[in-house]
Scaffold this motif. Structure first.
Motif, PDB file in Angstrom:
ATOM      1  N   SER C   5       0.842  -1.194   0.000  1.00 28.69           N
ATOM      2  CA  SER C   5       0.000   0.000   0.000  1.00 28.69           C
ATOM      3  C   SER C   5       0.872   1.236   0.000  1.00 28.69           C
ATOM      4  CB  SER C   5      -0.915   0.038   1.227  1.00 28.69           C
ATOM      5  OG  SER C   5      -1.658   1.239   1.210  1.00 28.69           O
ATOM      6  N   ASP C   6       0.326   2.327  -0.522  1.00 30.55           N
ATOM      7  CA  ASP C   6       1.035   3.597  -0.455  1.00 30.55           C
ATOM      8  C   ASP C   6       0.823   4.267   0.905  1.00 30.55           C
ATOM      9  OD1 ASP C   6      -1.592   3.814  -1.200  1.00 30.55           O
ATOM     10  OD2 ASP C   6      -1.254   5.173  -2.864  1.00 30.55           O
ATOM     11  N   ASN C   7       0.183   3.566   1.822  1.00 34.60           N
ATOM     12  CA  ASN C   7       0.084   4.147   3.170  1.00 34.60           C
ATOM     13  C   ASN C   7       1.168   3.588   4.092  1.00 34.60           C
ATOM     14  OD1 ASN C   7      -0.737   1.651   4.121  1.00 34.60           O
ATOM     15  ND2 ASN C   7      -2.895   2.169   4.099  1.00 34.60           N
ATOM     16  N   ARG C 259       4.226  11.806  -9.488  1.00 33.47           N
ATOM     17  CA  ARG C 259       4.809  11.369 -10.776  1.00 33.47           C
ATOM     18  C   ARG C 259       5.747  10.186 -10.557  1.00 33.47           C
ATOM     19  NH1 ARG C 259       5.423  17.201 -11.880  1.00 33.47           N
ATOM     20  NH2 ARG C 259       3.546  17.752 -13.085  1.00 33.47           N
ATOM     21  N   ARG C 260       6.510  10.248  -9.490  1.00 27.55           N
ATOM     22  CA  ARG C 260       7.402   9.122  -9.202  1.00 27.55           C
ATOM     23  C   ARG C 260       6.599   7.845  -8.949  1.00 27.55           C
ATOM     24  NH1 ARG C 260      10.483  12.953  -6.446  1.00 27.55           N
ATOM     25  NH2 ARG C 260       9.757  12.352  -4.377  1.00 27.55           N
ATOM     26  N   ALA C 261       5.542   7.970  -8.170  1.00 27.12           N
ATOM     27  CA  ALA C 261       4.725   6.794  -7.860  1.00 27.12           C
ATOM     28  C   ALA C 261       4.078   6.237  -9.122  1.00 27.12           C
ATOM     29  CB  ALA C 261       3.642   7.167  -6.838  1.00 27.12           C
ATOM     30  N   ASP C 329       4.371   3.674  -4.093  1.00 33.83           N
ATOM     31  CA  ASP C 329       4.350   5.027  -3.531  1.00 33.83           C
ATOM     32  C   ASP C 329       5.540   5.799  -4.083  1.00 33.83           C
ATOM     33  OD1 ASP C 329       6.524   4.086  -2.034  1.00 33.83           O
ATOM     34  OD2 ASP C 329       5.944   5.275  -0.297  1.00 33.83           O
ATOM     35  N   TRP C 330       5.688   7.030  -3.623  1.00 33.73           N
ATOM     36  CA  TRP C 330       6.734   7.909  -4.155  1.00 33.73           C
ATOM     37  C   TRP C 330       8.141   7.345  -3.954  1.00 33.73           C
ATOM     38  CZ3 TRP C 330      10.669   9.870  -1.158  1.00 33.73           C
ATOM     39  CH2 TRP C 330      10.509   9.709   0.240  1.00 33.73           C
TER      40      TRP C 330
END
Lengths: 346, 346, 346, 346
Positions: C5-7, C259-261, C329-330
């Motif tokens: 997850s991006d969290n 953008r990186r993610a 994620d980033w």
């Protein structure tokens, strides 16, 4: 010719008499009246459940919402049909009384199937604190489309609930209509199958405004009483709720009323069938969902017949089929039914 | 000899008759019955308020809670007496219906004073989002201790509310008893003084279970209806609520019932005074808070008289004063009162 | 190789620096800190909405629930996708914050269609006080399955809402990821299309725990602040929420992180595609729902890769396809992605 | 010269370092991070309570409201001081989280007395379903007026609660300040006296925004977690809550911070006393309620000192006494205190 709903008919004479008889002198308020003692005993007798907790409220929505609120925490969810009264017709009362619980709709129609119920409950399984916890299964008997679950069907549903350790609530706004349709006992239709709490309807079947909530395990009693009071549903002059239910449950008054309603429905359905009508759902109690030509609806409408157009409008081609909902209550007369059928036939 | 509460007496014959009269044929449910049309018109007439929104519910707690919920947001507070029914006797119903609003108690007794009210409201002023926002002032008339605010007293309270831009709710569970005590009109006791919403009681004064909620500004109408339904207080067979209120408001039925109750109370209070009783509060309507020797209470108790011991118990010295609450309803008889007084005198 | 997850990723260095910079001396509490002034101005600038009300909370669930609670009454309903975070992953928080409103699920998947939305809203039309009143439409952008609505698609949805006079909420937990995927401006993706309120996510895109709630019509401001406080979401040391958002919105920090993610996601998706993987949903931002043989999952699992199995388990035949969810994620690195792909290829 | 509140000071360097140290790579979200494991162990160690359930939230209002909501049903009431934070400063959050429970105020000031508490609880006894059921007693330590209950005083209060079988909640927003003032252990100030749940504050004593909720009986654990999530207080990037608390509880960091705050307060109070100031309440931790001439306040005000005027305003006679609240946090400097005192002396 009023077939709009069984919530619009008059009160049974036995109920009116019980109210008049109760109207003498003083009586203890808030449920401590002696008539309530009789009602409690009578409900327990009818259900063969000598320990059951029995409460009275004045509306079906109150019965459902309060019963469910004792069975589901605010972070839980109730499983029900997408057309359940608790979902479609109570303006978020179950959500209100439960403090914000959710209703999870079991895909399908008015009649839940064990497979769909099982799949729906199972799906709520894996989200930990992110999803609601699984709460009661609420079954409507008679269903919202006039169907009556057989005991086997009910048993299959309660078995699914029990597999997951969930309590079962029965919305019995038309409990008596289902009971006489099945020809079984109240115990057979409820706790013997694993039902934990019942909204036992009186209003639609000839009372003025009274429903019993029955818990077969009385452990929930104190909480229910507090929730009822907090919900403003504890009557001060409670004897008049008690009297209604006492009159209703005297002898076979309640069953006879339901038999009359169901018989009227059968007469109406048979006549419609003979007249070539179609049926959106098979009528099994006191509700019909039928389709017949718009021209017939127009004749009925002009003659003052009252019922819901369910599928379609009065405007359009004469011979197009238009669906309607027809409900018979205990006071439906053969004369009105026959006149209605005559107008259908044209 | 039942003086425990005016919520325990019988229903007025005029109300029973209206119920019987209403019990014929079908009627539109959920408040669309024709009797409700009459009731709405009659309430507007009585209040000289042709635009007022009028709703019926079956309990006083419902009337209060629903009225207040339309007047206070969940992050607000209601100002009331520390002995207000909404605070002491409704098991958090106002908190429930408002979604968690607070009740801020105005120091003092049953009768709020303008100074205490003003100081209490002012104190809530400076906390921004940290404290609740100020909501309605709720005034109980007849008070919980049997007092009746004069029009000047009411006016002084509503003036304080208006200074802060707050709405005013009147809990009129005993509205008629107050009205006949003051000898004024409903308009004079409500909107002419700045009252915005009234719980207009019927149950305690001879109905079976019906209260009207009256909003003088009908803008709140739709929200109230939705809240009533969501609270499970919308009756399907609504005509039987309407009929009660219609019978109650026919001619002077309602006022005469209140006059009988108040007169009975006066007879009882006069007799008690003559017998040497003391009074915890000055009786001004149909409630008495009196003190007299324990021995008298014992005689009454043994003779089957019913009322609340308010201050003290049956155990103790014979000549010690023990307080009690005595309430007269419309059906109180002179015979019972005189017998009661005889037992007091010993 | 963490794609669960991006969290779960770290905080952007610019956000950490902003926190450190803010950590000097005293600052007014509860949102009155000077950094919040800058944040408000910056958010308004980014959205080209000089009047917008801007608030900070610490979780996405708080942003969604509080935003919706200001838009829907307790007797109303919110329209959303059946897989919306507000329905599936917030443990009844929207129901709690709204005081018991309902969520009405729009049949379909993660991506609502105008037709399905229109039909669903229309169906709620005819029940008067019996059903909930229609409330806001909540749209999730990026969707829960990694899709990005085009501006035309969004516009078609908001048009349906507007046809019914309903407000629109955008759950933008991954707002920046959607924005850079579309290459449009925040205004173009929100108020220019009729969006009324936005949950503007920061946490998933590199903040520690901060989300903005933006109302383009500031009339809701006072109520939101009271609801936020009542919900216990007003930070005393608010400057540390402000500082996170300030650091995040400095220059292009937030857009570059997204953008990186998204680029990492594209690299991963391209590699999977080349390796013969299938896709349950077309990846359009930073989430992938892919299927590839169980043997590959086993290799990944043993090598310590972290992600959700979405459809299937590790047990079973080697060559059977098993679905998974992968989120970038980033901070996702090319090295980790390439290693992951290597393991997929075997 | 900032003495307005201890919620406005900076974050302890040890906490900032812990945050920076935590900011590397991925960590499981929603409380499953490894740092939380350490925090749980450390809190249990500090409280000598190896079974305690330990949760983190980001605000004191969340800690209090969630803790109380697990201890009181919606039809219950919480007993607290009339100036308790939960009553005066949380905008109905406890009412919201509990689903509409009431707060019953124990007459008196910030410091409840056993007699007043006992009388207040006893009064709620006799109303059956009409009044709320008795719920927890909530004690604030440090009190809202800077007092610290002695262990004997606490013990006398918890004994009253236990006599009625009620649970006890401790609002410890300034837990550490009380602890070092008393020189006792956490266990001695809590469970050894019968405290059941603690809001263990971190924010005011040098954290960024974190409070622990500790239940000594872990049976409430699952419900708390669900309520926390439903209240939108479960952080996805939870490690940053954990890290704050971990840094705070490393060695004596937390106790030293409280000692600094209390010592600063003593220096300030001593100086004020020497300067002839009066005290509205005896300062026992890190808060002062002092009175000194208006002229001194004017000098302070002009010099930029920040604190609350508690009783009186800047306008009026020079030599009239005006009350103020002064709070010292861990970062208060002797230089600022001495400059403040100089301005008081004039």
């Amino acid at each position: 010719m009023y077939f709009a709903s069984d919530n619009s008919g008059p009160v049974l004479p036995e109920v009116m008499t019980a109210l008049a008889d109760a109207n003498t002198g003083y009586a203890m308020p808030y449920g401590a009246d002696p008539i309530m003692e009789q009602v409690r005993a009578r409900v327990r007798e009818i259900f063969e459940a000598p320990e059951a907790a029995v409460y009275l409220v004045s509306t079906g929505t109150a019965a459902n919402s309060l019963a469910l609120a004792t069975l589901v925490p605010p972070y839980g969810t109730v499983f029900c049909s997408p057309v359940a009264h608790i979902h479609e017709d109570e303006c978020n009362a179950p959500e209100f009384y439960s403090g914000g619980a959710k209703l999870t709709l079991v895909p399908g129609g008015d009649r839940m199937t064990p497979d769909s119920l099982r799949a729906t409950i199972a799906k709520e399984e894996t989200r930990g604190v992110h999803g609601p916890v699984r709460g009661p299964v609420s079954i409507t008997q008679v269903t919202e489309r006039g169907g009556v679950y057989s005991l086997d069907e009910l048993s299959a549903l309660t078995a699914v609930a029990k597999d997951f350790g969930l309590p079962v609530h029965l919305d019995g706004a038309r409990f008596a209509n289902a009971l006489v349709a099945l020809g079984c006992t109240p115990a057979e239709m409820t706790w013997k199958l694993g039902v934990d709490a019942v909204s036992f309807g009186g209003t639609k079947n000839g009372c003025m405004g009274v429903e019993a909530v029955v818990f077969f395990d009385p452990a929930r009693a104190q909480e229910f009483e507090l929730r009822r009071k907090r919900g403003a549903h504890l009557f001060s002059k409670h004897r008049y709720l008690s009297a209604q239910m006492a009159g209703y449950l005297t002898g076979n008054v309640w069953l006879d009323a339901a038999r009359r309603a169901n018989a009227a429905c059968t007469r109406l359905a048979d006549g419609l069938r003979a007249a070539g009508a179609g049926f959106l759902h098979e009528p099994q109690a006191n509700m019909i969902f039928a389709t017949f030509p718009r021209a017939a609806h127009r004749r009925l409408h002009e003659a003052g017949a009252r019922y819901y157009l369910w599928d379609g409008t009065l405007d359009g081609a004469d011979d197009e089929a238009v669906g309607c909902r027809l409900v018979c209550d205990w006071s439906a007369t053969e004369a009105n039914i026959d006149r209605f059928l005559e107008l259908v036939r044209g």
